[in-house]
Design a protein around this motif. Sequence first.
Motif, PDB file in Angstrom:
ATOM      1  N   TRP A  34       0.835  -1.202   0.000  1.00  0.00           N
ATOM      2  CA  TRP A  34       0.000   0.000   0.000  1.00  0.00           C
ATOM      3  C   TRP A  34       0.873   1.258   0.000  1.00  0.00           C
ATOM      4  O   TRP A  34       0.617   2.205  -0.747  1.00  0.00           O
ATOM      5  N   ALA A  35       1.928   1.265   0.815  1.00  0.00           N
ATOM      6  CA  ALA A  35       2.812   2.425   0.880  1.00  0.00           C
ATOM      7  C   ALA A  35       3.545   2.632  -0.448  1.00  0.00           C
ATOM      8  O   ALA A  35       3.738   3.769  -0.877  1.00  0.00           O
ATOM      9  N   PHE A  37       2.445   1.779  -3.506  1.00  0.00           N
ATOM     10  CA  PHE A  37       1.496   2.347  -4.451  1.00  0.00           C
ATOM     11  C   PHE A  37       1.215   3.815  -4.134  1.00  0.00           C
ATOM     12  O   PHE A  37       1.187   4.663  -5.029  1.00  0.00           O
ATOM     13  N   SER A  38       0.986   4.109  -2.874  1.00  0.00           N
ATOM     14  CA  SER A  38       0.666   5.481  -2.488  1.00  0.00           C
ATOM     15  C   SER A  38       1.820   6.427  -2.768  1.00  0.00           C
ATOM     16  O   SER A  38       1.620   7.545  -3.243  1.00  0.00           O
ATOM     17  N   THR A  39       3.040   5.976  -2.500  1.00  0.00           N
ATOM     18  CA  THR A  39       4.209   6.810  -2.759  1.00  0.00           C
ATOM     19  C   THR A  39       4.396   7.044  -4.260  1.00  0.00           C
ATOM     20  O   THR A  39       4.650   8.159  -4.706  1.00  0.00           O
ATOM     21  N   ARG A  40       4.245   5.973  -5.018  1.00  0.00           N
ATOM     22  CA  ARG A  40       4.437   6.077  -6.468  1.00  0.00           C
ATOM     23  C   ARG A  40       3.402   6.989  -7.112  1.00  0.00           C
ATOM     24  O   ARG A  40       3.698   7.775  -8.002  1.00  0.00           O
ATOM     25  N   LEU A  41       2.147   6.888  -6.652  1.00  0.00           N
ATOM     26  CA  LEU A  41       1.075   7.686  -7.248  1.00  0.00           C
ATOM     27  C   LEU A  41       0.963   9.082  -6.639  1.00  0.00           C
ATOM     28  O   LEU A  41       0.290   9.945  -7.190  1.00  0.00           O
ATOM     29  N   GLY A  42       1.556   9.289  -5.479  1.00  0.00           N
ATOM     30  CA  GLY A  42       1.534  10.605  -4.849  1.00  0.00           C
ATOM     31  C   GLY A  42       0.239  10.918  -4.126  1.00  0.00           C
ATOM     32  O   GLY A  42      -0.030  12.073  -3.830  1.00  0.00           O
ATOM     33  N   LEU A  43      -0.570   9.907  -3.849  1.00  0.00           N
ATOM     34  CA  LEU A  43      -1.811  10.088  -3.094  1.00  0.00           C
ATOM     35  C   LEU A  43      -2.135   8.792  -2.385  1.00  0.00           C
ATOM     36  O   LEU A  43      -1.565   7.745  -2.669  1.00  0.00           O
ATOM     37  N   LEU A  44      -3.039   8.867  -1.409  1.00  0.00           N
ATOM     38  CA  LEU A  44      -3.426   7.652  -0.700  1.00  0.00           C
ATOM     39  C   LEU A  44      -4.195   6.747  -1.656  1.00  0.00           C
ATOM     40  O   LEU A  44      -5.242   7.123  -2.186  1.00  0.00           O
ATOM     41  N   TYR A  45      -3.664   5.575  -1.886  1.00  0.00           N
ATOM     42  CA  TYR A  45      -4.225   4.658  -2.879  1.00  0.00           C
ATOM     43  C   TYR A  45      -5.033   3.570  -2.187  1.00  0.00           C
ATOM     44  O   TYR A  45      -4.559   2.936  -1.249  1.00  0.00           O
ATOM     45  N   PHE A  46      -6.251   3.383  -2.640  1.00  0.00           N
ATOM     46  CA  PHE A  46      -7.094   2.294  -2.173  1.00  0.00           C
ATOM     47  C   PHE A  46      -7.556   1.521  -3.401  1.00  0.00           C
ATOM     48  O   PHE A  46      -8.281   2.064  -4.233  1.00  0.00           O
TER      49      PHE A  46
END
Length: 64
Positions: A34-35, A37-46
């Motif tokens: 999760w971290a 994906f969130s870091t790569r996309l620059g937003l909290l990813y769900f």
Amino acid sequence: MLVDLMRRLSMLSRPRKRTILVAYDLVAMGVALWAAFSTRLGLLYFPDNPVVVASAVISFIVGI
């Protein structure tokens, strides 16, 4: 308190200890994925795509 926890953990059976370690590994892998994906996309990813969820589950199984 920490000594008591260590004593209780050391008294557990081997299968219980293994279950605790596997559960911790699954949680750690989920948080890491999760971290990432969130870091790569620059937003909290769900994840809402079933393919992403299935890929995560397969990677968890392979990881264990």
